[in-house]
Design a protein around this motif. Structure first.
Motif, mmCIF file in Angstrom:
data_model
loop_
_atom_site.group_PDB
_atom_site.id
_atom_site.type_symbol
_atom_site.label_atom_id
_atom_site.label_comp_id
_atom_site.label_asym_id
_atom_site.label_seq_id
_atom_site.Cartn_x
_atom_site.Cartn_y
_atom_site.Cartn_z
ATOM 1 N N THR A 27 0.988 -1.237 0.065
ATOM 2 C CA THR A 27 -0.308 -0.091 -0.017
ATOM 3 C C THR A 27 0.854 1.319 -0.137
ATOM 4 O O THR A 27 0.378 2.394 -0.275
ATOM 5 C CB THR A 27 -0.764 0.139 1.203
ATOM 6 N N ALA A 28 2.294 1.130 0.195
ATOM 7 C CA ALA A 28 2.957 2.221 0.260
ATOM 8 C C ALA A 28 3.363 2.879 -1.132
ATOM 9 O O ALA A 28 4.133 3.798 -1.361
ATOM 10 C CB ALA A 28 4.304 2.075 1.361
ATOM 11 N N GLU A 29 3.290 1.814 -2.079
ATOM 12 C CA GLU A 29 3.796 2.112 -3.495
ATOM 13 C C GLU A 29 3.124 3.268 -3.986
ATOM 14 O O GLU A 29 1.797 3.450 -3.786
ATOM 15 C CB GLU A 29 3.644 0.899 -4.229
ATOM 16 N N GLN A 30 4.014 4.204 -4.429
ATOM 17 C CA GLN A 30 3.206 5.477 -5.231
ATOM 18 C C GLN A 30 3.711 5.706 -6.527
ATOM 19 O O GLN A 30 4.783 5.198 -7.105
ATOM 20 C CB GLN A 30 3.715 6.536 -4.347
ATOM 21 N N VAL A 31 2.800 6.579 -7.321
ATOM 22 C CA VAL A 31 3.209 6.768 -8.624
ATOM 23 C C VAL A 31 3.768 8.347 -8.740
ATOM 24 O O VAL A 31 2.609 9.036 -8.314
ATOM 25 C CB VAL A 31 1.848 6.464 -9.623
ATOM 26 N N TYR A 32 4.763 8.424 -9.169
ATOM 27 C CA TYR A 32 5.094 9.735 -9.211
ATOM 28 C C TYR A 32 4.996 10.470 -10.976
ATOM 29 O O TYR A 32 5.579 9.838 -11.596
ATOM 30 C CB TYR A 32 6.687 10.243 -8.560
ATOM 31 N N ILE A 33 4.310 11.503 -10.908
ATOM 32 C CA ILE A 33 4.051 12.019 -12.220
ATOM 33 C C ILE A 33 4.594 13.267 -12.553
ATOM 34 O O ILE A 33 4.438 14.463 -11.421
ATOM 35 C CB ILE A 33 2.534 11.945 -12.562
ATOM 36 N N SER A 34 5.436 13.425 -13.469
ATOM 37 C CA SER A 34 5.971 14.876 -13.860
ATOM 38 C C SER A 34 4.896 15.946 -14.168
ATOM 39 O O SER A 34 4.092 15.453 -14.932
ATOM 40 C CB SER A 34 7.229 14.821 -14.787
ATOM 41 N N ASP A 63 12.078 1.414 -7.379
ATOM 42 C CA ASP A 63 12.191 0.344 -6.547
ATOM 43 C C ASP A 63 10.834 -0.314 -6.156
ATOM 44 O O ASP A 63 9.872 -0.060 -7.024
ATOM 45 C CB ASP A 63 12.723 0.960 -5.116
ATOM 46 N N GLU A 64 10.749 -1.066 -5.003
ATOM 47 C CA GLU A 64 9.452 -1.909 -4.773
ATOM 48 C C GLU A 64 8.258 -0.813 -4.438
ATOM 49 O O GLU A 64 7.101 -1.014 -4.433
ATOM 50 C CB GLU A 64 9.643 -2.805 -3.769
ATOM 51 N N TYR A 65 8.581 0.543 -4.205
ATOM 52 C CA TYR A 65 7.850 1.609 -3.572
ATOM 53 C C TYR A 65 7.460 2.680 -4.462
ATOM 54 O O TYR A 65 6.574 3.494 -4.111
ATOM 55 C CB TYR A 65 7.987 1.887 -2.139
ATOM 56 N N THR A 66 8.018 2.703 -5.580
ATOM 57 C CA THR A 66 8.109 3.922 -6.443
ATOM 58 C C THR A 66 8.027 3.465 -7.907
ATOM 59 O O THR A 66 8.917 2.937 -8.436
ATOM 60 C CB THR A 66 9.407 4.851 -6.129
ATOM 61 N N VAL A 67 7.019 4.134 -8.572
ATOM 62 C CA VAL A 67 7.096 4.167 -9.838
ATOM 63 C C VAL A 67 7.013 5.567 -10.576
ATOM 64 O O VAL A 67 6.218 6.327 -10.100
ATOM 65 C CB VAL A 67 6.001 3.608 -10.620
#
Length: 230
Positions: A27-34, A63-67
């Protein structure tokens, strides 16, 4: 007891243990959009109103928590007011080959499409499209943006990923919880009706801006280019 049956039973138990050791979504995985990717998605979505549009997202799985999503591009599609499908299977590979020629090292981390005026959720067609992406990359993300409901200062957008139905049959949670989930958006009734938390789950989205993007965004509201020289 037959020794072959005993060895077979041991192999099955060992296989189950190995499956349990595989990392599961968190649940800590996040999607970072520019900012660039977000602006291009909104512009593409508004240009296609009242029809749905779609495209591919370029970025990296950190990593396992960041896209991260740093850029997007449109792709050939067959869209209506309620659904959209890709029609150019060769286009993606040609586009990636051209990006390599200009030394762009990003990979395809998922796809985006628009829901003009009816919120962020995945239809049955969208779920099938997302499943095809996850067969190529398990970390693929489906982003839905509503260009009609989005106004200045508020973007109606959400990110989704499919739930493994086999895991649900065995009583496993689709994601493990290792952090506070209070930052998740409250799901809409419409999304729950269309299979949220049953066929797919939502992922939190964050935005990142570098110094050049801050300057670009600060100049967007200027009506004339000469104002930038004052």
């Amino acid at each position: 007891m037959d020794i072959s049956r005993f060895l077979g039973l041991g192999a099955m138990m060992g296989g189950g243990a190995n499956m349990g050791d595989q990392p599961s979504p968190d649940t800590a995985e996040q999607v970072y959009i520019s900012s660039l990717a977000l602006l291009k998605m909104l512009k593409h979505g508004r240009a296609g109103v009242p029809f749905e549009v779609m495209g591919l997202m370029l970025g990296d799985v950190v990593d396992e928590y960041t896209v991260t999503v740093c850029d997007v591009f449109a792709m050939p599609q067959s869209g209506t007011g309620v659904s959209v499908e890709a029609v150019g299977p060769v286009f993606q590979q040609k586009m990636m080959d051209m990006l390599k020629q200009v030394e762009r090292s990003e990979i395809v981390v998922g796809w985006y499409h628009s829901h003009p005026g009816f919120g962020c959720w995945l239809s049955n067609v969208d779920v099938n499209t997302q499943q095809s992406f996850e067969q190529l990359n398990k970390r693929s993300v489906a982003v839905v943006v509503d260009p009609v409901q989005s106004v200045k200062g508020k973007v109606v957008i959400d990110a989704f990923r499919c739930i493994n139905q086999q895991a649900l049959m065995f009583g496993h949670e689709p994601r493990q919880t290792t952090s506070n989930v209070g930052h998740l958006n409250k799901p809409s009734v419409q999304a729950l009706v269309h299979g949220l938390n049953r066929h797919y789950y939502s992922m939190p989205i964050s935005y990142r801006k570098n110094e050049l993007e801050v300057q670009m965004l600060s100049n967007l509201h200027k009506k004339q280019w000469t104002e930038g020289l004052q």
